[in-house]
Scaffold this active site. Structure first.
Site, PDB file in Angstrom:
ATOM      1  N   ALA A 230      46.847 -12.674 -16.257  1.00 54.78           N
ATOM      2  CA  ALA A 230      46.495 -13.616 -15.181  1.00 54.78           C
ATOM      3  C   ALA A 230      46.482 -12.903 -13.827  1.00 54.78           C
ATOM      4  O   ALA A 230      45.587 -13.101 -13.009  1.00 54.78           O
ATOM      5  CB  ALA A 230      47.469 -14.790 -15.147  1.00 54.78           C
ATOM      6  N   TYR A 231      47.468 -12.026 -13.639  1.00 60.09           N
ATOM      7  CA  TYR A 231      47.549 -11.256 -12.389  1.00 60.09           C
ATOM      8  C   TYR A 231      46.296 -10.415 -12.223  1.00 60.09           C
ATOM      9  O   TYR A 231      45.640 -10.446 -11.187  1.00 60.09           O
ATOM     10  CB  TYR A 231      48.805 -10.375 -12.416  1.00 60.09           C
ATOM     11  CG  TYR A 231      48.827  -9.273 -11.391  1.00 60.09           C
ATOM     12  CD1 TYR A 231      48.344  -7.990 -11.710  1.00 60.09           C
ATOM     13  CD2 TYR A 231      49.311  -9.492 -10.109  1.00 60.09           C
ATOM     14  CE1 TYR A 231      48.345  -6.973 -10.773  1.00 60.09           C
ATOM     15  CE2 TYR A 231      49.331  -8.474  -9.172  1.00 60.09           C
ATOM     16  CZ  TYR A 231      48.847  -7.212  -9.511  1.00 60.09           C
ATOM     17  OH  TYR A 231      48.853  -6.204  -8.569  1.00 60.09           O
ATOM     18  N   ALA A 232      45.932  -9.667 -13.268  1.00 61.05           N
ATOM     19  CA  ALA A 232      44.759  -8.792 -13.188  1.00 61.05           C
ATOM     20  C   ALA A 232      43.486  -9.599 -12.958  1.00 61.05           C
ATOM     21  O   ALA A 232      42.632  -9.216 -12.148  1.00 61.05           O
ATOM     22  CB  ALA A 232      44.641  -7.961 -14.472  1.00 61.05           C
TER      23      ALA A 232
ATOM     24  N   SER B 177      43.236 -12.441 -11.453  1.00 66.17           N
ATOM     25  CA  SER B 177      43.222 -12.953 -10.074  1.00 66.17           C
ATOM     26  C   SER B 177      42.868 -11.850  -9.079  1.00 66.17           C
ATOM     27  O   SER B 177      42.173 -12.080  -8.095  1.00 66.17           O
ATOM     28  CB  SER B 177      44.579 -13.582  -9.725  1.00 66.17           C
ATOM     29  OG  SER B 177      45.615 -12.612  -9.650  1.00 66.17           O
TER      30      SER B 177
ATOM     31  N   ASP C 180      44.077  -4.249  -6.912  1.00 67.91           N
ATOM     32  CA  ASP C 180      44.856  -3.475  -7.876  1.00 67.91           C
ATOM     33  C   ASP C 180      43.882  -2.787  -8.815  1.00 67.91           C
ATOM     34  O   ASP C 180      42.859  -3.359  -9.199  1.00 67.91           O
ATOM     35  CB  ASP C 180      45.803  -4.396  -8.676  1.00 67.91           C
ATOM     36  CG  ASP C 180      46.827  -3.638  -9.521  1.00 67.91           C
ATOM     37  OD1 ASP C 180      48.012  -3.979  -9.489  1.00 67.91           O
ATOM     38  OD2 ASP C 180      46.429  -2.671 -10.221  1.00 67.91           O
TER      39      ASP C 180
END
Ligand code: NDP
Ligand SMILES: Nc1nc2c(c(=O)[nH]1)N=C([C@H](O)[C@@H](O)CO)CN2
Length: 241
Positions: free
Chosen positions: A152-154, A156, A140
């Site tokens: 947290a998404y970024a 990961s 991403d």
């Protein structure tokens, strides 16, 4: 374009909808065998299986299901052409009222499972020549930029891009390992007009990239014999604004 020259299957995670479903449908249409994982059995999943895809219901948050899937692939397939790590859970930091659980889930689905699958299936991928097999991580744009609401998404996805570097070095020369880092591929059904306009305004090319662009980038990487360890941007020029 990847066809079925040696008939070794492409393994795609998260084929239930959107990007993963489109990739699976297109490879099947070319005659390339598809191994896929899904979590929710949508009608499109049933249709994909009826067309011959070898699909497995695997919740990546359940370690036992991940290990069972790995064993099934190892026992049934002598060779794999590619692994495309598409499965992803786009959780906001406040999604579960438990930041620790959000981080654990993000690292599980975007880092631990790709890590386990790559190590467990390396010998199935190893091609005879240079760069004839592929691992592709769907990352991403925010992996490099950060995200205020998906921290947290970024993080990961940034770790996933680091897997790209490590596995590219370790698996050369038989296997290429690259990331594709999209910004805006396709909106979700719940996105309202205000959200859409804001998202579109972030790039100098104000449009959804589309699942076709992801497939075109997958094809480009799989047809290469000289690109590895790279994060391929697919972002409409987000970096220029
Ligand atoms: N769409 C976009 O604009 C962008 C997408 N990307 C990346 O591209 C890839 C594809 O995106 P997109 O198609 O929109 O993704 P979606 O979120 O629409 O679909 C992801 C798929 O992964 C599955 N999945 C989620 N969590 C788990 C889990 N714990 N175990 C097993 N499967 C799981 C989902 O299953 P279920 O349906 O059951 O939830 C779903 O089928 C993703 O890696 C995403 O991060 C990056 C930037 C932009
Ligand atoms: N697993 C997912 N990851 C991401 C999604 C998604 O729908 N599922 N969507 C985005 C957005 O497009 C964002 O980039 C802009 O709205 C990012 N990642």
């Amino acid at each position: 374009m990847t066809n079925s020259s040696n008939n070794a299957p492409v393994l795609i995670t998260g084929v239930g909808k959107r990007v993963g479903l489109y990739l699976a449908q297109q490879f099947m249409a070319r005659g390339v065998p598809v191994i896929g994982t899904f979590r929710t059995e949508y009608p499109e999943v049933v249709e994909l299986a009826e067309k011959g895809a070898d699909l497995y219901c695997v919740d990546f948050y359940q370690d036992a299901e991940v290990l069972e899937f790995i064993q099934a692939v190892r026992s049934r397939y002598p060779r794999l052409r590619a692994i495309i790590h598409n499965a992803s859970d786009w959780l906001k930091d406040d999604a579960l009222n438990n930041p620790g659980e959000v981080m654990a889930r993000m690292m599980q689905v975007h880092v631990s499972v790709p890590y386990q699958l790559n190590l467990a299936l390396q010998d199935k991928l190893a091609g005879d020549g240079i760069g004839e097999a592929d691992i592709i991580h769907l990352s991403d744009y925010v992996a490099a930029k950060g995200s205020k609401k998906h921290i947290a998404y970024a993080a990961s996805k940034a770790a996933l891009d680091n897997l790209t570097l490590s596995f590219a070095a370790r698996f050369a020369p038989g296997i290429k390992v690259n990331s594709i880092a999209p910004a805006l591929v396709c909106f979700n059904p719940w996105d309202d007009d205000a959200y859409k306009q804001k998202a579109l305004s972030k790039a100098v090319l104000p449009r959804e990239g589309g699942t076709e662009e992801v497939l075109a980038t997958v094809d480009y990487l799989m047809s290469s014999r000289y690109i590895t360890g790279r994060i391929m941007p697919l972002d409409g020029g987000r970096h220029l604004k």
